[in-house]
Structures are given as structure tokens and as C-alpha cells.
Design a protein around this motif. Structure first.
Motif, PDB file in Angstrom:
ATOM      1  N   HIS A  40       0.873  -1.153   0.093  1.00 35.59           N
ATOM      2  CA  HIS A  40       0.018   0.123  -0.132  1.00 35.59           C
ATOM      3  C   HIS A  40       0.804   1.353   0.057  1.00 35.59           C
ATOM      4  O   HIS A  40       0.236   2.257   0.028  1.00 35.59           O
ATOM      5  CB  HIS A  40      -0.907  -0.019   1.358  1.00 35.59           C
ATOM      6  N   GLY A  41       2.009   1.238  -0.035  1.00 35.54           N
ATOM      7  CA  GLY A  41       3.057   2.370  -0.105  1.00 35.54           C
ATOM      8  C   GLY A  41       3.271   2.941   1.420  1.00 35.54           C
ATOM      9  O   GLY A  41       2.384   2.727   2.425  1.00 35.54           O
ATOM     10  N   GLU A  42       4.426   3.538   1.475  1.00 37.33           N
ATOM     11  CA  GLU A  42       5.007   3.955   2.984  1.00 37.33           C
ATOM     12  C   GLU A  42       3.953   4.860   3.706  1.00 37.33           C
ATOM     13  O   GLU A  42       3.554   4.885   4.850  1.00 37.33           O
ATOM     14  CB  GLU A  42       6.023   4.988   2.682  1.00 37.33           C
ATOM     15  N   ASN A  43       2.951   5.773   2.920  1.00 34.15           N
ATOM     16  CA  ASN A  43       2.046   6.602   3.438  1.00 34.15           C
ATOM     17  C   ASN A  43       0.661   6.271   3.148  1.00 34.15           C
ATOM     18  O   ASN A  43      -0.115   6.994   3.262  1.00 34.15           O
ATOM     19  CB  ASN A  43       2.327   8.191   2.710  1.00 34.15           C
ATOM     20  N   GLY A  44       0.592   4.914   2.706  1.00 37.09           N
ATOM     21  CA  GLY A  44      -0.871   4.309   2.650  1.00 37.09           C
ATOM     22  C   GLY A  44      -1.567   4.625   1.475  1.00 37.09           C
ATOM     23  O   GLY A  44      -2.812   4.832   1.318  1.00 37.09           O
ATOM     24  N   GLU A 105      -2.646  12.559   6.255  1.00 38.84           N
ATOM     25  CA  GLU A 105      -3.448  13.266   5.322  1.00 38.84           C
ATOM     26  C   GLU A 105      -2.699  13.382   3.918  1.00 38.84           C
ATOM     27  O   GLU A 105      -1.481  13.606   4.143  1.00 38.84           O
ATOM     28  CB  GLU A 105      -3.571  14.690   5.961  1.00 38.84           C
ATOM     29  N   LEU A 106      -3.251  13.143   2.876  1.00 36.75           N
ATOM     30  CA  LEU A 106      -2.541  13.064   1.626  1.00 36.75           C
ATOM     31  C   LEU A 106      -3.020  14.218   0.758  1.00 36.75           C
ATOM     32  O   LEU A 106      -4.384  14.362   0.634  1.00 36.75           O
ATOM     33  CB  LEU A 106      -2.870  11.857   0.931  1.00 36.75           C
ATOM     34  N   PRO A 107      -2.254  15.308   0.797  1.00 34.74           N
ATOM     35  CA  PRO A 107      -2.637  16.332  -0.108  1.00 34.74           C
ATOM     36  C   PRO A 107      -2.781  16.198  -1.336  1.00 34.74           C
ATOM     37  O   PRO A 107      -2.352  15.131  -2.132  1.00 34.74           O
ATOM     38  CB  PRO A 107      -1.266  17.321   0.167  1.00 34.74           C
ATOM     39  N   THR A 108      -3.560  16.906  -2.253  1.00 35.03           N
ATOM     40  CA  THR A 108      -3.745  16.799  -3.601  1.00 35.03           C
ATOM     41  C   THR A 108      -3.114  17.647  -4.475  1.00 35.03           C
ATOM     42  O   THR A 108      -3.143  17.556  -5.616  1.00 35.03           O
ATOM     43  CB  THR A 108      -5.334  16.811  -4.157  1.00 35.03           C
ATOM     44  N   ARG A 109      -2.104  18.461  -3.932  1.00 34.03           N
ATOM     45  CA  ARG A 109      -1.378  19.389  -4.754  1.00 34.03           C
ATOM     46  C   ARG A 109       0.054  19.258  -4.041  1.00 34.03           C
ATOM     47  O   ARG A 109       0.090  19.248  -2.865  1.00 34.03           O
ATOM     48  CB  ARG A 109      -1.818  20.856  -4.492  1.00 34.03           C
ATOM     49  N   PRO A 110       1.091  19.572  -4.777  1.00 39.20           N
ATOM     50  CA  PRO A 110       2.492  19.929  -4.439  1.00 39.20           C
ATOM     51  C   PRO A 110       2.615  20.664  -3.427  1.00 39.20           C
ATOM     52  O   PRO A 110       1.901  21.847  -3.577  1.00 39.20           O
ATOM     53  CB  PRO A 110       3.460  19.886  -5.509  1.00 39.20           C
ATOM     54  N   THR A 124      10.099  13.489   0.482  1.00 37.54           N
ATOM     55  CA  THR A 124       9.251  12.883   1.373  1.00 37.54           C
ATOM     56  C   THR A 124       7.879  13.337   1.122  1.00 37.54           C
ATOM     57  O   THR A 124       6.611  13.043   1.256  1.00 37.54           O
ATOM     58  CB  THR A 124       9.714  13.107   2.886  1.00 37.54           C
ATOM     59  N   ALA A 125       7.863  15.134   1.011  1.00 33.93           N
ATOM     60  CA  ALA A 125       6.678  15.874   0.804  1.00 33.93           C
ATOM     61  C   ALA A 125       5.669  15.146  -0.492  1.00 33.93           C
ATOM     62  O   ALA A 125       4.716  15.106  -0.587  1.00 33.93           O
ATOM     63  CB  ALA A 125       7.011  17.109   0.894  1.00 33.93           C
ATOM     64  N   MET A 126       6.927  15.109  -1.354  1.00 39.76           N
ATOM     65  CA  MET A 126       6.042  14.790  -2.910  1.00 39.76           C
ATOM     66  C   MET A 126       5.640  13.306  -2.928  1.00 39.76           C
ATOM     67  O   MET A 126       4.636  13.193  -3.777  1.00 39.76           O
ATOM     68  CB  MET A 126       7.163  14.868  -4.086  1.00 39.76           C
ATOM     69  N   GLN A 127       6.233  12.465  -2.100  1.00 40.55           N
ATOM     70  CA  GLN A 127       5.551  11.100  -2.136  1.00 40.55           C
ATOM     71  C   GLN A 127       4.220  11.146  -1.452  1.00 40.55           C
ATOM     72  O   GLN A 127       3.693   9.999  -1.681  1.00 40.55           O
ATOM     73  CB  GLN A 127       6.506  10.181  -1.211  1.00 40.55           C
ATOM     74  N   LYS A 128       3.725  12.126  -0.563  1.00 41.10           N
ATOM     75  CA  LYS A 128       2.302  12.020  -0.033  1.00 41.10           C
ATOM     76  C   LYS A 128       1.281  12.608  -1.024  1.00 41.10           C
ATOM     77  O   LYS A 128       0.284  12.294  -0.940  1.00 41.10           O
ATOM     78  CB  LYS A 128       2.624  12.865   0.893  1.00 41.10           C
ATOM     79  N   VAL A 129       1.872  13.474  -2.087  1.00 39.69           N
ATOM     80  CA  VAL A 129       0.834  13.856  -3.024  1.00 39.69           C
ATOM     81  C   VAL A 129      -0.001  12.867  -3.897  1.00 39.69           C
ATOM     82  O   VAL A 129       0.610  12.037  -4.535  1.00 39.69           O
ATOM     83  CB  VAL A 129       1.532  14.827  -3.961  1.00 39.69           C
ATOM     84  N   MET A 130      -1.100  13.014  -3.774  1.00 38.78           N
ATOM     85  CA  MET A 130      -2.136  12.047  -4.183  1.00 38.78           C
ATOM     86  C   MET A 130      -3.288  12.485  -4.991  1.00 38.78           C
ATOM     87  O   MET A 130      -4.148  13.384  -4.333  1.00 38.78           O
ATOM     88  CB  MET A 130      -2.488  11.031  -3.075  1.00 38.78           C
TER      89      MET A 130
END
Ligand code: HEC
Ligand code: HEC
Length: 223
Positions: A40-44, A105-110, A124-130
Motif C-alpha cells: 500500500h506504500g509508505e504513506n498508505g 493526510e494526503l494532499p492533492t497538490r505539491p 518525502t513531501a512529494m511522495q504524499k501527494v495523491m
């Protein structure tokens, strides 16, 4: 003397149980997530275009309930079944991983970076963008259908609540697979008889319209 001994014995028995009765241990949740991250990835955030669903930001109640259904084989998930067995995933781990994932929380924008942010911080921050890509479909028709049949449980914003999962922000291909499995009666949705209920009789194009609509609801920063 006897009563005091008895009382302290009783306390000794009860206290540890009380201590971890309700409060989730997020450090343990992070540790358990090491296993989940492989798929599922490091940040789910999920992966492989929805072969692995997003699980971050889903409600803790739904995650707990789902892991227990996998464990009991009430919902069939062959890839995950071995990880959910009691030895691998006791109830405390389920509680902790559910709380850990629910809080991501997964942001939708960089994000906007500062000049001083180093490469690792940025990565790390970019890996969370979804952001779920737009899919084919009639957005207006999808909205009308969704609002007539689904909002009572999944909410106007399609974010779900408690035992009802979010639909906005989830991979479209994953949602399609689940809706078809509800229609086929393979996974229970929220109906008395398998395959009956709100999705019965809807054509693939109608399901697709709703998926198109969900992709318009996912910008959490806009809310
Ligand atoms: C070997 C790969 C794999 C591992 C490891 C794994 N999962 Fe999964 N998981 C999947 C797949 C595949 C699905 C989708 C099943 C389906 O299509 O119904 C899934 C589905 C889920 C769902 C349902 C999501 C939804 O919205 O319906 C949850 C919750 C979940 N996993 C949590 C976890 C947690 C927590 C862990 C770690 C303890 C974990 N998974 C480990 C492969 C994996
Ligand atoms: C009466 C309440 C209710 C209504 C109405 C409802 N749902 Fe659901 N839905 C649920 C619940 C509860 C679940 C979780 C089921 C489970 O895992 O046991 C769910 C799960 C889902 C899932 C799977 C998501 C995931 O992450 O696994 C999809 C897709 C879905 N619903 C779509 C819809 C659509 C589309 C409609 C309208 C046509 C709809 N639902 C109407 C209660 C409802």
C-alpha cells in the motif's frame, strides 16, 4: 491483609488491560505499517493504479472493521489473508494501524517549498501527494445518480464516515472492481441479500459516470 493482597492482585491484573484498552499506540501503528507499505506504500497511498487501494485517511473504524473481515474471511482478500491472521495481526495491532493510517493526510497538490528545504524533505513531501486522474464519464449524470442513491451513507462530499468508506480520493479502477463485486454478490455492500441493493441493475457506464464525478471532489485544500 488478605483483602489488600487481593486488591493489589486485582489491580495488577486490570491495570495493564485498562492501559491499552482504548488508546491507540501510534508508534506501534507505524511499525505495523512497515508490513503494509510493501503493497500500500509508505504513506498508505496505494499503488499500481489501484491494484492496491489507498488506505490512508480512511476512517479508523472502517479500517478496523475491514481488517477483521479479511481475518474472518467474511470479505475475501487472498493477498492480505496471511497478514491478517491472529499471530500476524492481533486486535491491538489492528487498532493501532487503523489509527495510524486514519491520521495520514494526503494532499492533492505539491506543497510550496522554501529555498532552505533539502532534497529529502522535498522527496518525502512529494511522495504524499495523491491526485486521482480524471476518467471518462459524464460528470453531471454521475452527480445526479450519486446524489439520488448514495449520499445518505457516503456523504455529499463522498468522504464517508465511520463504517462507510470514502470514495473521493480512491483509485477509480479499485472502486469499479468493488462495485462490480458488490453487483455480483461476491462482497457484501450494505444490503440484506448479496447482489441486491443500491447498485443493482446499474450499467457499467453509469458506474463510470460516478467515478468521473468522484474525481471532481478530491481537492481537500479547496474545502
Ligand atoms: C501483499 C500485498 C498486501 C499487503 C502486504 C497488505 N495489503 Fe491491504 N490490500 C491488498 C490488496 C490487493 C487489496 C485489495 C483487495 C480487493 O481488491 O478487494 C487490499 C485492501 C486493503 C484494505 C481495504 C481498503 C478498502 O478501501 O476497501 C485495507 C483497509 C487494507 N488493505 C489494509 C492493509 C493493512 C493495514 C495492511 C498491513 C497490516 C495491509 N493492508 C497489507 C494487498 C495488501
Ligand atoms: C445504506 C448505506 C449505503 C448506501 C446507500 C451506499 N453505500 Fe456504498 N458502502 C456502504 C458501506 C457500509 C460500505 C462498506 C462495506 C463493507 O466493506 O462491508 C460501502 C462500500 C462501498 C464501496 C467500496 C469502497 C471501498 O473502499 O472498499 C463503494 C465503491 C461503494 N460503497 C459505492 C457506493 C455507491 C456508488 C452507492 C450509490 C449507488 C453506495 N455505495 C450507496 C454503505 C452504503
Amino acid at each position: 491483609m488478605v483483602t489488600r493482597l487481593f486488591r493489589s492482585a486485582l489491580l495488577a491484573l486490570c491495570l495493564p488491560a485498562l492501559a491499552f484498552a482504548d488508546e491507540p499506540n501510534l508508534d506501534n501503528g507505524r511499525e505495523v505499517n512497515g508490513t503494509c507499505a510493501a503493497c500500500h506504500g509508505e504513506n498508505g497511498q496505494g499503488g499500481k493504479q489501484g491494484e492496491y487501494p489507498r488506505i490512508a485517511g480512511q476512517s479508523a473504524k472502517f479500517i478496523e472493521f475491514t481488517l477483521k473481515s479479511f481475518r474472518a474471511r467474511e470479505r475475501i482478500n487472498l493477498p492480505m489473508f496471511p497478514y491478517t491472521q491472529e499471530r500476524e495481526l492481533p486486535d491491538e495491532d489492528i487498532r493501532d494501524i487503523a489509527a495510524y493510517l486514519a491520521a495520514i493526510e494526503l494532499p492533492t497538490r505539491p506543497p510550496k517549498f522554501k529555498d532552505t528545504d533539502d532534497a529529502l524533505t522535498r522527496l518525502t513531501a512529494m511522495q504524499k501527494v495523491m491526485l486521482i486522474p480524471r476518467v471518462e464519464g459524464d460528470i453531471a449524470a454521475g452527480k445526479t445518480l450519486y446524489e439520488s442513491r448514495c449520499t445518505t451513507c457516503h456523504g455529499d462530499d463522498a468522504r464517508g464516515k465511520r463504517l462507510v468508506p470514502m470514495l473521493a480520493g480512491q483509485y477509480s479502477s479499485y472502486l469499479m472492481r468493488q462495485m462490480q463485486s458488490f453487483q455480483a454478490g461476491e462482497r457484501p455492500h450494505d444490503e440484506e441479500k448479496p447482489g441486491e441493493g443500491v447498485l443493482k441493475g446499474l450499467k457499467e457506464a453509469e458506474l463510470q459516470n460516478m467515478l468521473a464525478y468522484f474525481t471532481t471532489l478530491q481537492n481537500i485544500e479547496d474545502k
